[in-house]
Design a protein around this motif. Structure first.
Motif, mmCIF file in Angstrom:
data_model
loop_
_atom_site.group_PDB
_atom_site.id
_atom_site.type_symbol
_atom_site.label_atom_id
_atom_site.label_comp_id
_atom_site.label_asym_id
_atom_site.label_seq_id
_atom_site.Cartn_x
_atom_site.Cartn_y
_atom_site.Cartn_z
ATOM 1 N N PRO A 18 41.540 24.936 49.402
ATOM 2 C CA PRO A 18 42.590 24.056 49.944
ATOM 3 C C PRO A 18 43.722 24.858 50.582
ATOM 4 C CG PRO A 18 42.075 23.495 47.648
ATOM 5 C CD PRO A 18 41.353 24.761 47.960
ATOM 6 N N ASP A 19 44.233 24.333 51.686
ATOM 7 C CA ASP A 19 45.321 25.008 52.396
ATOM 8 C C ASP A 19 46.519 25.268 51.499
ATOM 9 O OD1 ASP A 19 43.851 25.079 54.727
ATOM 10 O OD2 ASP A 19 44.798 23.297 55.585
ATOM 11 N N ASP A 20 46.868 24.299 50.642
ATOM 12 C CA ASP A 20 48.055 24.489 49.808
ATOM 13 C C ASP A 20 47.875 25.611 48.784
ATOM 14 O OD1 ASP A 20 46.267 22.979 48.301
ATOM 15 O OD2 ASP A 20 47.787 21.627 47.510
ATOM 16 N N MET A 21 46.636 26.004 48.519
ATOM 17 C CA MET A 21 46.385 27.117 47.609
ATOM 18 C C MET A 21 46.561 28.457 48.325
ATOM 19 S SD MET A 21 42.954 28.088 45.438
ATOM 20 C CE MET A 21 43.056 26.619 44.435
ATOM 21 N N VAL A 22 46.123 28.543 49.559
ATOM 22 C CA VAL A 22 46.160 29.826 50.260
ATOM 23 C C VAL A 22 47.392 30.007 51.146
ATOM 24 C CG1 VAL A 22 43.680 30.216 50.162
ATOM 25 C CG2 VAL A 22 44.642 28.977 52.094
ATOM 26 N N ASP A 23 48.034 28.910 51.543
ATOM 27 C CA ASP A 23 49.202 29.030 52.416
ATOM 28 C C ASP A 23 50.350 29.776 51.756
ATOM 29 O OD1 ASP A 23 47.909 27.784 54.485
ATOM 30 O OD2 ASP A 23 48.904 25.845 54.222
ATOM 31 N N GLY A 24 50.449 29.716 50.443
ATOM 32 C CA GLY A 24 51.536 30.382 49.738
ATOM 33 C C GLY A 24 51.285 31.858 49.471
ATOM 34 N N LEU A 25 50.093 32.329 49.784
ATOM 35 C CA LEU A 25 49.780 33.733 49.565
ATOM 36 C C LEU A 25 50.498 34.574 50.609
ATOM 37 C CD1 LEU A 25 45.945 33.501 48.919
ATOM 38 C CD2 LEU A 25 47.756 33.752 47.220
ATOM 39 N N ASP A 26 51.373 35.415 50.141
ATOM 40 C CA ASP A 26 52.132 36.261 51.043
ATOM 41 C C ASP A 26 51.991 37.701 50.585
ATOM 42 O OD1 ASP A 26 53.836 36.964 53.111
ATOM 43 O OD2 ASP A 26 55.637 36.650 51.920
ATOM 44 N N ASN A 27 51.681 38.574 51.506
ATOM 45 C CA ASN A 27 51.526 39.989 51.209
ATOM 46 C C ASN A 27 50.381 40.217 50.218
ATOM 47 O OD1 ASN A 27 52.375 42.607 51.859
ATOM 48 N ND2 ASN A 27 53.600 42.759 49.994
ATOM 49 N N VAL A 28 49.253 39.524 50.456
ATOM 50 C CA VAL A 28 48.059 39.644 49.620
ATOM 51 C C VAL A 28 46.871 39.935 50.531
ATOM 52 C CG1 VAL A 28 46.488 38.455 48.035
ATOM 53 C CG2 VAL A 28 48.939 38.011 47.912
ATOM 54 N N VAL A 29 46.058 40.897 50.144
ATOM 55 C CA VAL A 29 44.820 41.171 50.863
ATOM 56 C C VAL A 29 43.644 40.932 49.929
ATOM 57 C CG1 VAL A 29 45.847 42.818 52.479
ATOM 58 C CG2 VAL A 29 44.868 43.649 50.344
ATOM 59 N N PHE A 30 42.540 40.541 50.519
ATOM 60 C CA PHE A 30 41.296 40.342 49.775
ATOM 61 C C PHE A 30 40.388 41.528 50.061
ATOM 62 C CE2 PHE A 30 43.191 36.250 50.046
ATOM 63 C CZ PHE A 30 42.860 35.628 48.858
ATOM 64 N N VAL A 31 39.825 42.087 48.991
ATOM 65 C CA VAL A 31 39.021 43.298 49.087
ATOM 66 C C VAL A 31 37.715 43.069 48.336
ATOM 67 C CG1 VAL A 31 38.943 45.759 48.496
ATOM 68 C CG2 VAL A 31 41.126 44.700 49.117
ATOM 69 N N VAL A 32 36.615 43.562 48.912
ATOM 70 C CA VAL A 32 35.338 43.558 48.208
ATOM 71 C C VAL A 32 35.000 45.002 47.863
ATOM 72 C CG1 VAL A 32 32.858 43.130 48.405
ATOM 73 C CG2 VAL A 32 34.482 41.464 49.334
ATOM 74 N N GLU A 33 34.708 45.217 46.597
ATOM 75 C CA GLU A 33 34.239 46.523 46.134
ATOM 76 C C GLU A 33 32.918 46.310 45.413
ATOM 77 O OE1 GLU A 33 37.267 48.424 43.773
ATOM 78 O OE2 GLU A 33 38.685 48.485 45.456
ATOM 79 N N ASP A 34 32.117 47.365 45.327
ATOM 80 C CA ASP A 34 30.821 47.227 44.669
ATOM 81 C C ASP A 34 30.953 46.955 43.179
ATOM 82 O OD1 ASP A 34 29.186 47.429 46.906
ATOM 83 O OD2 ASP A 34 29.081 49.609 46.779
ATOM 84 N N ARG A 35 31.755 47.773 42.496
ATOM 85 C CA ARG A 35 31.915 47.662 41.043
ATOM 86 C C ARG A 35 33.337 48.018 40.642
ATOM 87 N NH1 ARG A 35 27.015 49.519 37.368
ATOM 88 N NH2 ARG A 35 25.293 48.761 38.615
ATOM 89 N N PRO A 36 33.739 47.578 39.447
ATOM 90 C CA PRO A 36 35.028 48.037 38.905
ATOM 91 C C PRO A 36 35.008 49.550 38.680
ATOM 92 C CG PRO A 36 34.188 46.165 37.653
ATOM 93 C CD PRO A 36 33.092 46.597 38.568
ATOM 94 N N GLU A 37 36.179 50.138 38.531
ATOM 95 C CA GLU A 37 36.287 51.594 38.349
ATOM 96 C C GLU A 37 35.474 52.112 37.170
ATOM 97 O OE1 GLU A 37 40.266 53.082 38.275
ATOM 98 O OE2 GLU A 37 40.799 52.042 40.134
ATOM 99 N N ASP A 38 35.344 51.304 36.108
ATOM 100 C CA ASP A 38 34.603 51.769 34.933
ATOM 101 C C ASP A 38 33.091 51.679 35.115
ATOM 102 O OD1 ASP A 38 34.015 49.067 34.604
ATOM 103 O OD2 ASP A 38 35.057 48.874 32.685
ATOM 104 N N GLY A 39 32.636 51.143 36.252
ATOM 105 C CA GLY A 39 31.214 51.077 36.547
ATOM 106 C C GLY A 39 30.486 49.914 35.915
ATOM 107 N N SER A 40 31.175 49.122 35.113
ATOM 108 C CA SER A 40 30.517 48.009 34.433
ATOM 109 C C SER A 40 30.269 46.865 35.410
ATOM 110 C CB SER A 40 31.383 47.513 33.276
ATOM 111 O OG SER A 40 32.498 46.794 33.782
ATOM 112 N N LEU A 41 29.480 45.925 34.973
ATOM 113 C CA LEU A 41 29.221 44.711 35.753
ATOM 114 C C LEU A 41 29.852 43.492 35.099
ATOM 115 C CD1 LEU A 41 25.472 45.276 36.712
ATOM 116 C CD2 LEU A 41 27.489 45.600 38.159
ATOM 117 N N ASP A 42 30.743 43.714 34.136
ATOM 118 C CA ASP A 42 31.340 42.618 33.376
ATOM 119 C C ASP A 42 32.454 41.892 34.117
ATOM 120 O OD1 ASP A 42 29.652 43.269 31.272
ATOM 121 O OD2 ASP A 42 31.124 44.601 30.359
#
Length: 114
Positions: A18-42
């Protein structure tokens, strides 16, 4: 699923929010990474930043953006079908965006988003 295809799926699910959920996001980027730093899949996602409720000053110039990270391999390991993957990405996006707005895990669990 390769990284580019997964990133496209994330963009599609982000566009469905919904627009009202994302319109308020300011100074936020979305990033895709393969895994967390600890290497887990949790861990499926992470909000890396200060929620609106914890900011004493907001919008000052020169601040690095907050990040919402989605972990591709964690999602792929948790989902058996493309429909399941879309649903889980959607849920992860809502969950991490909620952290930006200051909603904690306990409240998200009550609301069914944890």
């Amino acid at each position: 699923m390769d990284a580019a295809t997964f990133e496209q799926l994330v963009v599609e699910e982000l566009d469905r929010l919904p627009d009202d959920m994302v319109d308020g996001l300011d100074n936020v980027v979305f990033v895709v990474e393969d895994r967390p730093e600890d290497g887990s899949l949790d861990l499926l996602g992470l909000y890396d930043g200060w929620s609106l409720t914890e900011r004493d000053r907001y919008g000052s110039s020169g601040e690095l953006p907050d990040r919402i990270i989605l972990y591709r391999e964690s999602h792929l390991a948790a989902c058996e079908t493309l429909e399941d993957l879309r649903d889980e990405v959607h849920t992860t996006l809502v969950h991490e965006i909620a952290h930006f707005y200051g909603i904690d895990d306990a409240r998200l669990h009550e609301l069914g988003w944890a």
